[in-house]
Design a protein around this motif. Sequence first.
Motif, PDB file in Angstrom:
ATOM      1  N   TYR A   1       0.914  -0.879   0.144  1.00 38.05           N
ATOM      2  CA  TYR A   1       0.050  -0.515   0.298  1.00 38.05           C
ATOM      3  C   TYR A   1       1.127   1.462   0.176  1.00 38.05           C
ATOM      4  O   TYR A   1       0.829   2.458  -0.416  1.00 38.05           O
ATOM      5  CB  TYR A   1      -0.745  -0.210   1.132  1.00 38.05           C
ATOM      6  CG  TYR A   1      -1.709   1.052   1.250  1.00 38.05           C
ATOM      7  CD1 TYR A   1      -2.484   1.201   0.398  1.00 38.05           C
ATOM      8  CD2 TYR A   1      -1.747   1.737   2.016  1.00 38.05           C
ATOM      9  CE1 TYR A   1      -3.335   2.152   0.333  1.00 38.05           C
ATOM     10  CE2 TYR A   1      -2.356   3.298   2.294  1.00 38.05           C
ATOM     11  CZ  TYR A   1      -3.588   3.606   1.276  1.00 38.05           C
ATOM     12  OH  TYR A   1      -4.221   4.468   1.308  1.00 38.05           O
ATOM     13  N   LEU A   2       2.133   0.915   1.058  1.00 37.37           N
ATOM     14  CA  LEU A   2       2.692   1.996   0.960  1.00 37.37           C
ATOM     15  C   LEU A   2       3.403   2.188  -0.495  1.00 37.37           C
ATOM     16  O   LEU A   2       3.330   3.747  -0.652  1.00 37.37           O
ATOM     17  CB  LEU A   2       3.799   1.927   1.518  1.00 37.37           C
ATOM     18  CG  LEU A   2       4.182   1.117   2.683  1.00 37.37           C
ATOM     19  CD1 LEU A   2       5.470   1.296   3.545  1.00 37.37           C
ATOM     20  CD2 LEU A   2       2.828   3.103   3.270  1.00 37.37           C
TER      21      LEU A   2
ATOM     22  N   ARG B   1       2.967   6.260  -2.809  1.00 37.46           N
ATOM     23  CA  ARG B   1       3.865   6.657  -3.377  1.00 37.46           C
ATOM     24  C   ARG B   1       3.481   6.995  -5.391  1.00 37.46           C
ATOM     25  O   ARG B   1       3.803   8.144  -5.696  1.00 37.46           O
ATOM     26  CB  ARG B   1       4.971   6.366  -4.011  1.00 37.46           C
ATOM     27  CG  ARG B   1       5.625   5.920  -2.089  1.00 37.46           C
ATOM     28  CD  ARG B   1       7.407   5.545  -2.045  1.00 37.46           C
ATOM     29  NE  ARG B   1       7.286   3.880  -1.915  1.00 37.46           N
ATOM     30  CZ  ARG B   1       7.494   3.383  -0.805  1.00 37.46           C
ATOM     31  NH1 ARG B   1       7.146   3.600   0.132  1.00 37.46           N
ATOM     32  NH2 ARG B   1       7.603   2.332  -0.774  1.00 37.46           N
ATOM     33  N   GLU B   2       3.269   5.599  -5.781  1.00 45.80           N
ATOM     34  CA  GLU B   2       2.833   6.461  -7.259  1.00 45.80           C
ATOM     35  C   GLU B   2       1.858   6.782  -7.365  1.00 45.80           C
ATOM     36  O   GLU B   2       1.314   7.939  -8.355  1.00 45.80           O
ATOM     37  CB  GLU B   2       2.067   4.778  -7.625  1.00 45.80           C
ATOM     38  CG  GLU B   2       1.935   4.455  -8.455  1.00 45.80           C
ATOM     39  CD  GLU B   2       0.993   3.521  -9.124  1.00 45.80           C
ATOM     40  OE1 GLU B   2       0.398   3.368 -10.295  1.00 45.80           O
ATOM     41  OE2 GLU B   2       1.854   2.643  -8.681  1.00 45.80           O
TER      42      GLU B   2
ATOM     43  N   ARG C   1       2.751  14.956  -1.676  1.00 48.65           N
ATOM     44  CA  ARG C   1       1.983  16.368  -1.047  1.00 48.65           C
ATOM     45  C   ARG C   1       2.365  16.929   0.208  1.00 48.65           C
ATOM     46  O   ARG C   1       1.473  17.803   0.787  1.00 48.65           O
ATOM     47  CB  ARG C   1       0.483  16.002  -1.685  1.00 48.65           C
ATOM     48  CG  ARG C   1       0.431  16.160  -3.319  1.00 48.65           C
ATOM     49  CD  ARG C   1      -0.828  15.608  -3.546  1.00 48.65           C
ATOM     50  NE  ARG C   1      -1.861  16.250  -3.274  1.00 48.65           N
ATOM     51  CZ  ARG C   1      -3.522  16.376  -2.813  1.00 48.65           C
ATOM     52  NH1 ARG C   1      -3.958  14.754  -3.763  1.00 48.65           N
ATOM     53  NH2 ARG C   1      -4.163  17.202  -2.531  1.00 48.65           N
ATOM     54  N   LEU C   2       1.631  15.246   0.815  1.00 53.25           N
ATOM     55  CA  LEU C   2       2.245  15.743   2.442  1.00 53.25           C
ATOM     56  C   LEU C   2       3.540  15.995   2.794  1.00 53.25           C
ATOM     57  O   LEU C   2       3.474  16.595   4.016  1.00 53.25           O
ATOM     58  CB  LEU C   2       2.471  14.094   3.139  1.00 53.25           C
ATOM     59  CG  LEU C   2       0.692  13.386   3.384  1.00 53.25           C
ATOM     60  CD1 LEU C   2       0.937  11.796   3.635  1.00 53.25           C
ATOM     61  CD2 LEU C   2       0.023  13.957   3.604  1.00 53.25           C
ATOM     62  N   ARG C   3       4.664  16.068   2.123  1.00 51.87           N
ATOM     63  CA  ARG C   3       5.955  16.148   2.374  1.00 51.87           C
ATOM     64  C   ARG C   3       5.554  18.084   2.258  1.00 51.87           C
ATOM     65  O   ARG C   3       7.359  18.577   2.381  1.00 51.87           O
ATOM     66  CB  ARG C   3       6.700  15.590   1.409  1.00 51.87           C
ATOM     67  CG  ARG C   3       7.603  13.838   2.785  1.00 51.87           C
ATOM     68  CD  ARG C   3       8.102  13.677   2.142  1.00 51.87           C
ATOM     69  NE  ARG C   3       8.856  11.792   2.737  1.00 51.87           N
ATOM     70  CZ  ARG C   3       8.113  11.301   3.404  1.00 51.87           C
ATOM     71  NH1 ARG C   3       6.658  10.845   2.617  1.00 51.87           N
ATOM     72  NH2 ARG C   3       8.473  10.214   4.309  1.00 51.87           N
ATOM     73  N   ALA C   4       5.202  18.410   1.157  1.00 49.90           N
ATOM     74  CA  ALA C   4       5.481  19.748   0.132  1.00 49.90           C
ATOM     75  C   ALA C   4       5.184  20.223   0.922  1.00 49.90           C
ATOM     76  O   ALA C   4       5.666  22.392   1.573  1.00 49.90           O
ATOM     77  CB  ALA C   4       4.507  19.131  -0.842  1.00 49.90           C
ATOM     78  N   GLY C   5       3.889  20.699   2.474  1.00 50.24           N
ATOM     79  CA  GLY C   5       3.282  22.155   3.061  1.00 50.24           C
ATOM     80  C   GLY C   5       2.430  21.153   3.699  1.00 50.24           C
ATOM     81  O   GLY C   5       2.433  19.971   3.888  1.00 50.24           O
TER      82      GLY C   5
END
Length: 532
Positions: free
Chosen positions: A187-188, A192-193, A199-203
């Motif tokens: 699922y991880l 990622r795909e 998006r979670l790491r972007a802001g």
Amino acid sequence: MSVGRSNNGLGLRRLLVAIGLPLVELRTEHADPLVRGVAILDPDDEPGSYSGELVLIIGVRGREAARPVRAAARQGAAAVAVKEATAELAAIAAESGVALLSVAAPVRWDQLETVVRQVLDSATLAEGFSDGPGDLFSLAQTLALLTGGSVSIEDAGNRVLAYSRSDDEVDELRRLSILGWQGPESYLALLREWGVFARLRAGEEVVRIEPHPELGIRRRLAVGIRAGTHHLGTVWVQEGREPFAERAESALLGGARLAAVHLLRQRSEHGRSREELVAGLLTGHTSPDLVAGQLGLDPATPAVVVAFTAREPTADEPVRELHLAEMLTMVSVHMASYRKGALVGADGARVYAVLPDARQLTGLVTEVTDVAEVLTRRTGVRVQAGIGSAVAALRDAGASRAEADRVLDAMGAARSVASIADLRAEVLLGETLALLEANPGLHDPAVAALLAHDAEHGSELVPTLLAWLDAMGDVRSVAAALHVHPNTVRHRLRRASAVSGIDLGDPRERLSCHLQLLLAVTTGVTTTTVRG
């Protein structure tokens, strides 16, 4: 068999908040021992040493557990957990000096052991911090209530740190994540795909993940846990039988900000808890510069303090403590969702939110009202909030806190939220009466004589005079309010002046008399109490 241990231990009641009171119930009153570990006892085995441990007694229920309960107590157990714990067993446990927990029938022992061990392991990581290790679990549970879903909190490596208790339907992904304490790799890879992790790491953005029934995956919300530009982890919420709550995204955002504090604190070798810093700021015991430095704030930033309190009739101390803990977490989540820099702490029975960069009250009353209403619904007790004035800098937060306290003290039952601007007259009057009460040497014997006369003769001079003073001398409105003729009012006023010697024509004497009569009413020193 010992399966988990924390050096300093965790109070049993705090542990129950973390693992879930609906699942485990305390059956021995006033018991709150420190729990330093968890062990499993099969009655067929020889009991070992259980010093300071919570002992899970498996294989027997109810009265059958009496012998192992006594054995565990003799070996130093802090508490024992039994299924179908009866009142008779509770008496045996109390007599043996050990706390007794009753475990709900559907709960599996391995599940309970895992959750307790995780909480106690967190205690070891968080040694030295006053607000304790159960907070990530408590935060997850609070977010579950506010979002209407099932919550899990993961670190940057996708390892599960805490999760909410849930009677709702969970999908295969959540089940595997909790059982393995980590998201399944398959699922991880899909996340990622789909670009979710990017998006979670972007802001600071709440990401929606649509359901995939073919994969056994329900709809989810997710938000990154961040400290500046650093990604610390993720908060996930799975949708259950019902749709997400209307303000789920807002609550999730506030919860992620609080989770960041917990994760950063666990990484730190030294420091003081956020709540301790906030309480120290408000009481004047901690330097504002230290607070600002620890929490990354500008000490010159303006601020407003909001005070919350529960008006609850119960005298049960554990219940009050539980309500305070619930308020603390919920106020933290909600205020953080409204105000990014919100700081929350407790002092006594009140919870305080310090809101940096709040220069005016516009919009704040609506936000605080929403929080008070949610608290009232969730805790089942009436919650009121008082808002202090905006102060020019963080160092003056104590002055705003004092005003917020005064507002709460002056609020009647009709209001849920008020600011100092709403109740300035009531606050001034209340403090004046408190000053007068504390200085009996200032009391006028003439007013005491009037109270005594009414008590002795059953007359109505005091209520008539007080109504006349309240009405600024309008005899007709007083007569209508008391349902008497205006001439009766005039007669009583003349009689009151004659009995007491008070000159009602002197504005200063009227003011002094008015204040003392109001004090008599608010303190209960009325004609009725004097009479009997």
